[in-house]
Design a protein around this motif. Structure first.
Motif, mmCIF file in Angstrom:
data_model
loop_
_atom_site.group_PDB
_atom_site.id
_atom_site.type_symbol
_atom_site.label_atom_id
_atom_site.label_comp_id
_atom_site.label_asym_id
_atom_site.label_seq_id
_atom_site.Cartn_x
_atom_site.Cartn_y
_atom_site.Cartn_z
ATOM 1 N N SER A 170 12.700 -7.096 7.533
ATOM 2 C CA SER A 170 11.811 -6.113 7.595
ATOM 3 C C SER A 170 11.250 -6.029 6.258
ATOM 4 C CB SER A 170 12.387 -4.639 7.606
ATOM 5 O OG SER A 170 12.892 -4.681 8.971
ATOM 6 N N SER A 171 11.729 -6.219 5.090
ATOM 7 C CA SER A 171 11.189 -6.535 3.844
ATOM 8 C C SER A 171 10.254 -7.625 3.592
ATOM 9 C CB SER A 171 12.391 -6.793 2.750
ATOM 10 O OG SER A 171 13.344 -5.723 2.804
ATOM 11 N N ILE A 172 10.775 -8.758 4.034
ATOM 12 C CA ILE A 172 9.538 -9.932 4.160
ATOM 13 C C ILE A 172 8.177 -9.689 4.917
ATOM 14 C CG2 ILE A 172 9.286 -12.355 4.974
ATOM 15 C CD1 ILE A 172 12.307 -12.700 4.724
ATOM 16 N N ALA A 173 8.470 -8.881 6.160
ATOM 17 C CA ALA A 173 7.269 -8.560 6.910
ATOM 18 C C ALA A 173 6.339 -7.505 5.995
ATOM 19 C CB ALA A 173 7.787 -7.781 8.216
ATOM 20 N N ALA A 174 6.973 -6.463 5.279
ATOM 21 C CA ALA A 174 6.295 -5.554 4.385
ATOM 22 C C ALA A 174 5.484 -6.386 3.439
ATOM 23 C CB ALA A 174 7.235 -4.599 3.896
ATOM 24 N N TYR A 175 6.312 -7.084 2.855
ATOM 25 C CA TYR A 175 5.835 -8.074 1.868
ATOM 26 C C TYR A 175 4.597 -9.000 2.253
ATOM 27 C CZ TYR A 175 5.366 -11.375 -2.185
ATOM 28 O OH TYR A 175 5.064 -11.986 -3.209
ATOM 29 N N GLY A 176 4.791 -9.548 3.221
ATOM 30 C CA GLY A 176 3.615 -10.350 3.527
ATOM 31 C C GLY A 176 2.468 -9.715 4.285
ATOM 32 N N ILE A 177 2.651 -8.502 4.921
ATOM 33 C CA ILE A 177 1.595 -7.850 5.331
ATOM 34 C C ILE A 177 0.740 -7.150 4.284
ATOM 35 C CG2 ILE A 177 0.954 -5.816 6.829
ATOM 36 C CD1 ILE A 177 3.261 -6.350 8.735
ATOM 37 N N LEU A 178 1.435 -6.553 3.285
ATOM 38 C CA LEU A 178 0.825 -5.571 2.158
ATOM 39 C C LEU A 178 0.097 -6.730 1.193
ATOM 40 C CD1 LEU A 178 3.242 -2.905 1.283
ATOM 41 C CD2 LEU A 178 1.025 -2.526 2.490
ATOM 42 N N ARG A 179 0.545 -7.979 1.208
ATOM 43 C CA ARG A 179 0.027 -8.906 0.363
ATOM 44 C C ARG A 179 -1.333 -9.313 0.907
ATOM 45 N NH1 ARG A 179 1.360 -11.426 -4.527
ATOM 46 N NH2 ARG A 179 0.809 -13.603 -3.498
ATOM 47 N N ALA B 279 3.530 -0.686 6.019
ATOM 48 C CA ALA B 279 2.674 -1.754 5.992
ATOM 49 C C ALA B 279 1.859 -2.120 7.227
ATOM 50 C CB ALA B 279 3.584 -3.022 5.471
ATOM 51 N N ILE B 280 2.443 -1.909 8.474
ATOM 52 C CA ILE B 280 1.369 -2.237 9.457
ATOM 53 C C ILE B 280 0.252 -1.108 9.625
ATOM 54 C CG2 ILE B 280 1.656 -2.076 11.985
ATOM 55 C CD1 ILE B 280 4.355 -3.141 11.849
ATOM 56 N N TYR B 281 0.564 -0.044 9.497
ATOM 57 C CA TYR B 281 -0.450 1.167 9.639
ATOM 58 C C TYR B 281 -1.217 0.942 8.353
ATOM 59 C CZ TYR B 281 -2.323 5.701 9.760
ATOM 60 O OH TYR B 281 -3.276 6.413 9.821
ATOM 61 N N VAL B 282 -0.895 0.723 7.245
ATOM 62 C CA VAL B 282 -1.863 0.578 5.987
ATOM 63 C C VAL B 282 -2.974 -0.677 6.336
ATOM 64 C CG1 VAL B 282 -2.006 -0.510 3.681
ATOM 65 C CG2 VAL B 282 -0.253 1.400 4.151
ATOM 66 N N ARG B 283 -2.434 -1.832 6.724
ATOM 67 C CA ARG B 283 -3.246 -2.779 7.204
ATOM 68 C C ARG B 283 -4.185 -2.623 8.400
ATOM 69 N NH1 ARG B 283 -2.327 -9.309 7.392
ATOM 70 N NH2 ARG B 283 -4.340 -10.090 7.295
ATOM 71 N N TRP B 284 -3.733 -2.408 9.383
ATOM 72 C CA TRP B 284 -4.272 -2.259 10.781
ATOM 73 C C TRP B 284 -4.462 -0.932 11.360
ATOM 74 C CZ3 TRP B 284 -0.036 -6.059 10.650
ATOM 75 C CH2 TRP B 284 -0.722 -7.483 10.388
ATOM 76 N N ARG B 285 -3.865 0.199 10.807
ATOM 77 C CA ARG B 285 -4.238 1.441 11.120
ATOM 78 C C ARG B 285 -3.490 1.784 12.578
ATOM 79 N NH1 ARG B 285 -4.525 4.079 6.504
ATOM 80 N NH2 ARG B 285 -5.450 5.866 7.639
#
Length: 258
Positions: A242-251, A182-188
């Motif tokens: 980690s799941s919450i972080a992935a959810y929040g970032i990908l949202r 998720a971090i990579y998808v949003r901020w590369r």
């Protein structure tokens, strides 16, 4: 005077709720099918590689046992850990590739997150079932006849404990992989640099503090008191975060970010 809904209205609302649930289920199912578009990546290759690792260990142990006249003893070598690491890598690659594709097909972020989460959870259950069953078979035939401990990490554990242990580890690695992706998808790349640098700083600071204040004894006592299963249950904290972080970032991620 209180107004009450008519039977017709209540029936229409119930029908609407069922239709909405059915529609959501179909959308989530579509995302799951997208994740399973290449079944060899999710099920085929990891099991083939695990089988090769197992057969290699079995051949080596058999040769050593025969050469030593059956007096050698073997402990668990951690070969099944490959499947845990593969799960993390697979989730990273899958999210990075399928997220923009799913949004390009018109899926919502919520649908994607639900579908991807359901896929990885189901995959973790399948892997855990397989590993626990193989551990039971391994115990039943005395380590495949040569005393090999490959799947049975703790021989005294019953099937359900082995299953739960693998499931906890698999969902932990999957959630970490999802958060990292998720971090990579949003901020590369810049986001990854900041993430790994921040993580390294946190680890270094934690080590310094534990060493300065003799905290390592407290850490040892904590894990010793919790035991193996208790320690694995504590991993749920990292899994949830980690799941919450992935959810929040990908949202908040958009196709333009990818």
């Amino acid at each position: 005077m209180t107004a009450t809904p008519s039977p017709t209205t209540a029936s229409a609302e119930g029908t609407g709720d069922r239709q909405a649930a059915t529609t959501l289920g179909r959308r989530v199912g579509s995302i799951m099918l997208l994740q399973l578009a290449n079944p060899m990546t999710l099920l085929g290759w990891p099991l083939i590689i695990l089988a090769v690792i197992f057969l290699g260990n079995l051949a080596i142990v058999t040769a050593v046992t025969q050469a030593s006249g059956g007096g050698a003893e073997f402990t668990v070598n951690g070969g099944v850990g490959f499947l845990w690491v593969y799960t993390l890598v697979m989730v990273v690659l899958s999210v990075n590739q399928s997220f923009p594709l799913a949004l390009g097909y018109g899926a919502t972020r919520r649908d994607y997150l639900l579908g991807a989460g359901a896929t990885y959870a189901a995959l973790s259950v399948v892997y855990a079932l397989l590993l626990a069953t193989l551990a039971e078979i391994e115990r039943a035939n005395n380590g495949w006849g040569v005393g090999l401990g490959f799947f049975a990490a703790l021989p005294e554990w019953p099937w359900h404990q082995v299953f739960l242990a693998h499931l906890l580890i698999l969902v932990l690695f999957a959630s970490i992989g999802a958060a990292t992706a998720a971090i990579y998808v949003r901020w590369r790349a810049p986001g990854m640099y900041v993430f790994w640098l921040g993580l390294a700083i946190v680890v270094v600071v934690a080590v310094i503090l534990l060493s300065t204040f003799d905290g390592w004894f407290a850490v040892r006592d904590f894990f010793h008191g919790a035991g193996v299963m208790g320690s694995l249950l504590w991993s749920l904290v990292i899994t949830v975060l980690s799941s919450i972080a992935a959810y929040g970032i990908l949202r908040r991620a958009t196709p333009t970010n990818t």
